[in-house]
Design a protein around this motif. Structure first.
Motif, mmCIF file in Angstrom:
data_model
loop_
_atom_site.group_PDB
_atom_site.id
_atom_site.type_symbol
_atom_site.label_atom_id
_atom_site.label_comp_id
_atom_site.label_asym_id
_atom_site.label_seq_id
_atom_site.Cartn_x
_atom_site.Cartn_y
_atom_site.Cartn_z
ATOM 1 N N ARG A 59 0.812 -1.222 0.000
ATOM 2 C CA ARG A 59 0.000 0.000 0.000
ATOM 3 C C ARG A 59 0.848 1.276 0.000
ATOM 4 O O ARG A 59 0.547 2.228 -0.709
ATOM 5 N N GLN A 60 1.907 1.308 0.796
ATOM 6 C CA GLN A 60 2.756 2.498 0.856
ATOM 7 C C GLN A 60 3.373 2.804 -0.515
ATOM 8 O O GLN A 60 3.458 3.948 -0.923
ATOM 9 N N ALA A 61 3.805 1.764 -1.207
ATOM 10 C CA ALA A 61 4.396 1.955 -2.533
ATOM 11 C C ALA A 61 3.355 2.521 -3.497
ATOM 12 O O ALA A 61 3.668 3.391 -4.307
ATOM 13 N N ARG A 62 2.142 2.018 -3.402
ATOM 14 C CA ARG A 62 1.072 2.548 -4.265
ATOM 15 C C ARG A 62 0.865 4.035 -3.994
ATOM 16 O O ARG A 62 0.743 4.832 -4.928
ATOM 17 N N LEU A 63 0.826 4.404 -2.732
ATOM 18 C CA LEU A 63 0.608 5.803 -2.378
ATOM 19 C C LEU A 63 1.771 6.679 -2.835
ATOM 20 O O LEU A 63 1.560 7.813 -3.293
ATOM 21 N N ARG A 64 2.994 6.169 -2.749
ATOM 22 C CA ARG A 64 4.155 6.912 -3.258
ATOM 23 C C ARG A 64 4.036 7.133 -4.764
ATOM 24 O O ARG A 64 4.277 8.224 -5.267
ATOM 25 N N TYR A 65 3.671 6.054 -5.486
ATOM 26 C CA TYR A 65 3.583 6.166 -6.944
ATOM 27 C C TYR A 65 2.408 7.056 -7.353
ATOM 28 O O TYR A 65 2.504 7.814 -8.321
ATOM 29 N N GLN A 66 1.331 6.979 -6.604
ATOM 30 C CA GLN A 66 0.180 7.834 -6.888
ATOM 31 C C GLN A 66 0.558 9.302 -6.722
ATOM 32 O O GLN A 66 0.196 10.144 -7.557
ATOM 33 N N ALA A 67 1.301 9.627 -5.672
ATOM 34 C CA ALA A 67 1.747 11.009 -5.467
ATOM 35 C C ALA A 67 2.655 11.450 -6.610
ATOM 36 O O ALA A 67 2.576 12.601 -7.071
ATOM 37 N N ILE A 91 6.535 13.277 -24.596
ATOM 38 C CA ILE A 91 6.725 12.304 -23.519
ATOM 39 C C ILE A 91 7.237 13.041 -22.293
ATOM 40 O O ILE A 91 8.101 13.916 -22.397
ATOM 41 N N TRP A 92 6.725 12.659 -21.142
ATOM 42 C CA TRP A 92 7.241 13.151 -19.869
ATOM 43 C C TRP A 92 7.454 11.950 -18.959
ATOM 44 O O TRP A 92 6.509 11.268 -18.582
ATOM 45 N N HIS A 93 8.715 11.672 -18.612
ATOM 46 C CA HIS A 93 9.032 10.548 -17.731
ATOM 47 C C HIS A 93 8.790 10.964 -16.283
ATOM 48 O O HIS A 93 9.163 12.072 -15.884
ATOM 49 N N LEU A 94 8.169 10.074 -15.518
ATOM 50 C CA LEU A 94 7.838 10.393 -14.135
ATOM 51 C C LEU A 94 9.065 10.711 -13.286
ATOM 52 O O LEU A 94 8.962 11.434 -12.298
ATOM 53 N N LYS A 95 10.229 10.208 -13.666
ATOM 54 C CA LYS A 95 11.438 10.474 -12.867
ATOM 55 C C LYS A 95 11.709 11.973 -12.727
ATOM 56 O O LYS A 95 12.296 12.419 -11.746
ATOM 57 N N ARG A 107 9.994 13.712 -9.505
ATOM 58 C CA ARG A 107 10.267 13.255 -8.133
ATOM 59 C C ARG A 107 10.427 14.416 -7.154
ATOM 60 O O ARG A 107 10.002 14.318 -6.013
ATOM 61 N N ARG A 108 11.032 15.518 -7.593
ATOM 62 C CA ARG A 108 11.238 16.656 -6.685
ATOM 63 C C ARG A 108 9.934 17.351 -6.318
ATOM 64 O O ARG A 108 9.831 17.933 -5.245
ATOM 65 N N THR A 109 8.945 17.321 -7.216
ATOM 66 C CA THR A 109 7.693 18.034 -6.941
ATOM 67 C C THR A 109 6.629 17.142 -6.309
ATOM 68 O O THR A 109 5.589 17.644 -5.899
ATOM 69 N N ALA A 110 6.887 15.848 -6.209
ATOM 70 C CA ALA A 110 5.910 14.917 -5.631
ATOM 71 C C ALA A 110 5.867 15.056 -4.111
ATOM 72 O O ALA A 110 6.877 15.363 -3.474
ATOM 73 N N SER A 111 4.697 14.820 -3.557
ATOM 74 C CA SER A 111 4.534 14.826 -2.107
ATOM 75 C C SER A 111 5.453 13.779 -1.486
ATOM 76 O O SER A 111 5.567 12.661 -1.987
ATOM 77 N N LYS A 112 6.085 14.130 -0.392
ATOM 78 C CA LYS A 112 6.998 13.206 0.301
ATOM 79 C C LYS A 112 6.318 12.510 1.477
ATOM 80 O O LYS A 112 6.958 11.821 2.253
ATOM 81 N N GLU A 113 5.011 12.681 1.602
ATOM 82 C CA GLU A 113 4.277 12.129 2.735
ATOM 83 C C GLU A 113 4.481 10.611 2.873
ATOM 84 O O GLU A 113 4.588 10.097 3.977
ATOM 85 N N TYR A 114 4.560 9.910 1.753
ATOM 86 C CA TYR A 114 4.721 8.455 1.777
ATOM 87 C C TYR A 114 6.118 8.021 1.344
ATOM 88 O O TYR A 114 6.364 6.848 1.119
ATOM 89 N N GLY A 115 7.027 8.973 1.204
ATOM 90 C CA GLY A 115 8.382 8.674 0.770
ATOM 91 C C GLY A 115 8.567 9.056 -0.686
ATOM 92 O O GLY A 115 7.681 9.636 -1.320
ATOM 93 N N THR A 116 9.730 8.721 -1.223
ATOM 94 C CA THR A 116 10.083 9.068 -2.594
ATOM 95 C C THR A 116 10.218 7.795 -3.423
ATOM 96 O O THR A 116 10.796 6.812 -2.957
ATOM 97 N N SER A 144 12.087 5.734 -5.818
ATOM 98 C CA SER A 144 13.499 5.784 -6.201
ATOM 99 C C SER A 144 13.735 5.483 -7.677
ATOM 100 O O SER A 144 14.645 6.036 -8.278
ATOM 101 N N GLY A 145 12.932 4.627 -8.265
ATOM 102 C CA GLY A 145 13.163 4.265 -9.656
ATOM 103 C C GLY A 145 11.888 4.193 -10.471
ATOM 104 O O GLY A 145 11.489 3.119 -10.910
#
Length: 119
Positions: A27-35, A66-70, A73-82, A84-85
């Protein structure tokens, strides 16, 4: 800032990606990727031709980018972590008034044509 439209194919891609992420990593990974996805959508909406975005002329789709999600990473919410790849990118096109997101694809996938419904 332009309006943002998301094609049904992209909505399905996002949902499947998040479901897969949760099944594989929890679940945490999903929330990180969703952010991260939300940040990428906002970044593209705010500046669709921002550094890092790539135009797809070589594929015969000069109006598609094309816009790669990588790059979000700097603008994504850090509430659930970052994340990494991150391994996905948005396929989108820019119109005068809006940004149309056609797909969310894995970086190992071949780039298909932009969805007709999103033209």
């Amino acid at each position: 800032m332009r309006n943002l439209r998301i094609a049904s194919a992209a909505r399905v891609d996002i949902q499947r990606t998040l479901e897969w992420s949760e099944r594989q990593f929890g679940r945490q990974a999903r929330l990180r990727y969703q952010a991260l996805i939300e940040a990428a959508l906002h970044d593209v909406q705010k500046d669709p031709e921002r550094p890092g975005s790539l135009q797809q002329e070589a594929l015969g789709q000069p109006d598609v980018r094309i816009w790669h999600l990588k790059y979000s990473r700097r603008t994504a919410s850090k509430e659930y972590g970052t994340v990494s790849g991150p391994a996905h990118f948005f396929l989108y096109r820019v119109d005068n008034d809006y940004v149309m997101v056609g797909r969310l694809l894995h970086e190992r996938m071949a780039i298909p044509s932009f969805p007709d419904e999103a033209r």
